[in-house]
Design a protein around this motif. Structure first.
Motif, PDB file in Angstrom:
ATOM      1  N   SER A 146       0.837  -1.198   0.000  1.00  0.00           N
ATOM      2  CA  SER A 146       0.000   0.000   0.000  1.00  0.00           C
ATOM      3  C   SER A 146       0.875   1.253   0.000  1.00  0.00           C
ATOM      4  CB  SER A 146      -0.943   0.013   1.194  1.00  0.00           C
ATOM      5  OG  SER A 146      -0.218   0.089   2.398  1.00  0.00           O
ATOM      6  N   PHE A 147       0.277   2.323  -0.480  1.00  0.00           N
ATOM      7  CA  PHE A 147       0.946   3.607  -0.570  1.00  0.00           C
ATOM      8  C   PHE A 147      -0.070   4.687  -0.239  1.00  0.00           C
ATOM      9  CE2 PHE A 147       1.903   7.390  -3.141  1.00  0.00           C
ATOM     10  CZ  PHE A 147       3.138   7.724  -2.617  1.00  0.00           C
ATOM     11  N   LYS A 148       0.309   5.657   0.579  1.00  0.00           N
ATOM     12  CA  LYS A 148      -0.579   6.761   0.924  1.00  0.00           C
ATOM     13  C   LYS A 148       0.165   8.070   0.718  1.00  0.00           C
ATOM     14  CE  LYS A 148      -3.628   8.422   4.552  1.00  0.00           C
ATOM     15  NZ  LYS A 148      -4.130   8.204   5.906  1.00  0.00           N
ATOM     16  N   TYR A 149      -0.501   9.022   0.070  1.00  0.00           N
ATOM     17  CA  TYR A 149       0.097  10.330  -0.211  1.00  0.00           C
ATOM     18  C   TYR A 149      -0.808  11.414   0.361  1.00  0.00           C
ATOM     19  CZ  TYR A 149       1.441  14.467  -2.853  1.00  0.00           C
ATOM     20  OH  TYR A 149       1.822  15.738  -3.200  1.00  0.00           O
ATOM     21  N   THR A 150      -0.224  12.289   1.155  1.00  0.00           N
ATOM     22  CA  THR A 150      -0.944  13.434   1.720  1.00  0.00           C
ATOM     23  C   THR A 150      -0.266  14.700   1.217  1.00  0.00           C
ATOM     24  OG1 THR A 150      -1.424  12.148   3.708  1.00  0.00           O
ATOM     25  CG2 THR A 150      -1.723  14.519   3.852  1.00  0.00           C
ATOM     26  N   ASP A 181      -3.520  20.838   3.541  1.00  0.00           N
ATOM     27  CA  ASP A 181      -3.455  21.071   4.991  1.00  0.00           C
ATOM     28  C   ASP A 181      -3.549  19.776   5.796  1.00  0.00           C
ATOM     29  OD1 ASP A 181      -3.246  23.842   4.630  1.00  0.00           O
ATOM     30  OD2 ASP A 181      -5.427  24.112   4.648  1.00  0.00           O
ATOM     31  N   GLY A 182      -3.113  18.671   5.229  1.00  0.00           N
ATOM     32  CA  GLY A 182      -3.122  17.400   5.935  1.00  0.00           C
ATOM     33  C   GLY A 182      -4.490  16.757   6.051  1.00  0.00           C
ATOM     34  N   LYS A 183      -5.487  17.362   5.451  1.00  0.00           N
ATOM     35  CA  LYS A 183      -6.846  16.820   5.550  1.00  0.00           C
ATOM     36  C   LYS A 183      -7.217  15.958   4.347  1.00  0.00           C
ATOM     37  CE  LYS A 183      -8.594  20.444   8.479  1.00  0.00           C
ATOM     38  NZ  LYS A 183      -9.685  21.368   8.733  1.00  0.00           N
ATOM     39  N   LEU A 184      -6.451  16.038   3.289  1.00  0.00           N
ATOM     40  CA  LEU A 184      -6.715  15.295   2.062  1.00  0.00           C
ATOM     41  C   LEU A 184      -5.624  14.256   1.864  1.00  0.00           C
ATOM     42  CD1 LEU A 184      -8.339  15.102  -0.638  1.00  0.00           C
ATOM     43  CD2 LEU A 184      -6.725  16.766  -1.565  1.00  0.00           C
ATOM     44  N   SER A 185      -6.001  13.045   1.496  1.00  0.00           N
ATOM     45  CA  SER A 185      -4.997  12.019   1.210  1.00  0.00           C
ATOM     46  C   SER A 185      -5.487  11.079   0.122  1.00  0.00           C
ATOM     47  CB  SER A 185      -4.635  11.232   2.470  1.00  0.00           C
ATOM     48  OG  SER A 185      -5.759  10.547   2.954  1.00  0.00           O
ATOM     49  N   PHE A 186      -4.533  10.521  -0.597  1.00  0.00           N
ATOM     50  CA  PHE A 186      -4.806   9.579  -1.672  1.00  0.00           C
ATOM     51  C   PHE A 186      -4.076   8.279  -1.368  1.00  0.00           C
ATOM     52  CE2 PHE A 186      -4.900  13.841  -3.461  1.00  0.00           C
ATOM     53  CZ  PHE A 186      -6.146  13.847  -4.087  1.00  0.00           C
ATOM     54  N   GLY A 187      -4.659   7.164  -1.738  1.00  0.00           N
ATOM     55  CA  GLY A 187      -4.038   5.878  -1.454  1.00  0.00           C
ATOM     56  C   GLY A 187      -4.161   4.896  -2.598  1.00  0.00           C
ATOM     57  N   VAL A 188      -3.237   3.954  -2.623  1.00  0.00           N
ATOM     58  CA  VAL A 188      -3.249   2.850  -3.586  1.00  0.00           C
ATOM     59  C   VAL A 188      -2.912   1.579  -2.815  1.00  0.00           C
ATOM     60  CG1 VAL A 188      -2.184   1.863  -5.655  1.00  0.00           C
ATOM     61  CG2 VAL A 188      -2.461   4.334  -5.472  1.00  0.00           C
ATOM     62  N   ASP A 189      -3.723   0.547  -2.965  1.00  0.00           N
ATOM     63  CA  ASP A 189      -3.477  -0.761  -2.355  1.00  0.00           C
ATOM     64  C   ASP A 189      -3.397  -1.798  -3.463  1.00  0.00           C
ATOM     65  OD1 ASP A 189      -3.732   0.067   0.418  1.00  0.00           O
ATOM     66  OD2 ASP A 189      -5.856   0.341  -0.028  1.00  0.00           O
ATOM     67  N   VAL A 190      -2.371  -2.630  -3.433  1.00  0.00           N
ATOM     68  CA  VAL A 190      -2.217  -3.706  -4.409  1.00  0.00           C
ATOM     69  C   VAL A 190      -2.310  -5.028  -3.653  1.00  0.00           C
ATOM     70  CG1 VAL A 190      -0.768  -4.737  -6.190  1.00  0.00           C
ATOM     71  CG2 VAL A 190      -0.714  -2.264  -5.825  1.00  0.00           C
ATOM     72  N   PHE A 191      -3.232  -5.874  -4.052  1.00  0.00           N
ATOM     73  CA  PHE A 191      -3.441  -7.172  -3.428  1.00  0.00           C
ATOM     74  C   PHE A 191      -2.889  -8.265  -4.338  1.00  0.00           C
ATOM     75  CE2 PHE A 191      -6.631  -4.273  -1.921  1.00  0.00           C
ATOM     76  CZ  PHE A 191      -6.642  -4.495  -0.559  1.00  0.00           C
ATOM     77  N   ASN A 192      -2.293  -9.306  -3.741  1.00  0.00           N
ATOM     78  CA  ASN A 192      -1.656 -10.401  -4.474  1.00  0.00           C
ATOM     79  C   ASN A 192      -0.640  -9.838  -5.478  1.00  0.00           C
ATOM     80  OD1 ASN A 192      -0.952 -12.901  -5.396  1.00  0.00           O
ATOM     81  ND2 ASN A 192      -2.911 -13.391  -6.309  1.00  0.00           N
ATOM     82  N   SER A 201      -7.943   4.996  -3.572  1.00  0.00           N
ATOM     83  CA  SER A 201      -8.832   5.651  -2.617  1.00  0.00           C
ATOM     84  C   SER A 201      -8.430   7.112  -2.420  1.00  0.00           C
ATOM     85  CB  SER A 201      -8.786   4.914  -1.281  1.00  0.00           C
ATOM     86  OG  SER A 201      -7.489   4.958  -0.743  1.00  0.00           O
ATOM     87  N   ALA A 202      -9.382   7.862  -1.948  1.00  0.00           N
ATOM     88  CA  ALA A 202      -9.151   9.263  -1.576  1.00  0.00           C
ATOM     89  C   ALA A 202      -9.958   9.502  -0.304  1.00  0.00           C
ATOM     90  CB  ALA A 202      -9.589  10.200  -2.676  1.00  0.00           C
ATOM     91  N   SER A 203      -9.419  10.298   0.602  1.00  0.00           N
ATOM     92  CA  SER A 203     -10.142  10.595   1.827  1.00  0.00           C
ATOM     93  C   SER A 203      -9.945  12.052   2.225  1.00  0.00           C
ATOM     94  CB  SER A 203      -9.712   9.665   2.955  1.00  0.00           C
ATOM     95  OG  SER A 203      -8.363   9.884   3.276  1.00  0.00           O
ATOM     96  N   VAL A 204     -10.961  12.577   2.892  1.00  0.00           N
ATOM     97  CA  VAL A 204     -10.934  13.955   3.366  1.00  0.00           C
ATOM     98  C   VAL A 204     -11.368  13.942   4.823  1.00  0.00           C
ATOM     99  CG1 VAL A 204     -11.914  16.260   3.093  1.00  0.00           C
ATOM    100  CG2 VAL A 204     -11.551  14.822   1.084  1.00  0.00           C
ATOM    101  N   ASP A 205     -10.574  14.571   5.669  1.00  0.00           N
ATOM    102  CA  ASP A 205     -10.945  14.748   7.081  1.00  0.00           C
ATOM    103  C   ASP A 205     -11.556  16.120   7.244  1.00  0.00           C
ATOM    104  OD1 ASP A 205      -9.910  12.266   7.777  1.00  0.00           O
ATOM    105  OD2 ASP A 205      -7.924  13.079   8.174  1.00  0.00           O
ATOM    106  N   PHE A 206     -12.696  16.193   7.899  1.00  0.00           N
ATOM    107  CA  PHE A 206     -13.328  17.498   8.131  1.00  0.00           C
ATOM    108  C   PHE A 206     -13.977  17.537   9.484  1.00  0.00           C
ATOM    109  CE2 PHE A 206     -16.124  14.807   5.697  1.00  0.00           C
ATOM    110  CZ  PHE A 206     -17.341  14.897   6.347  1.00  0.00           C
TER     111      PHE A 206
END
Length: 67
Positions: free
Chosen positions: A2-6, A11-22, A62-67
């Protein structure tokens, strides 16, 4: 794997991720036919054969936002 980029501009509230399975794309057997004989006592030809395999490689974004 997995990889996560913020990004700093979020302002640390937005992040993007990539997960590779198998990652190695293994094809392992996960289930085997264990029924040996039929109702009349004759041996089944499917006894001992593979019935299930490991899920092939896939990627989840994935993408996530903290609010």
């Amino acid at each position: 794997l997995s990889f996560k980029y913020t990004p700093k501009w979020g302002d640390g509230k937005l992040s993007f991720g990539v997960d590779v399975f198998n990652v190695l794309n293994s094809l392992k057997i996960t289930e085997i036919d264990e029924v040996f004989d039929d109702d009349d006592g004759s041996k089944l030809e499917t006894f001992g054969t593979a019935r299930g395999y490991q899920t092939p490689r896939y990627v989840r974004f994935s993408a996530s936002v903290d609010f």
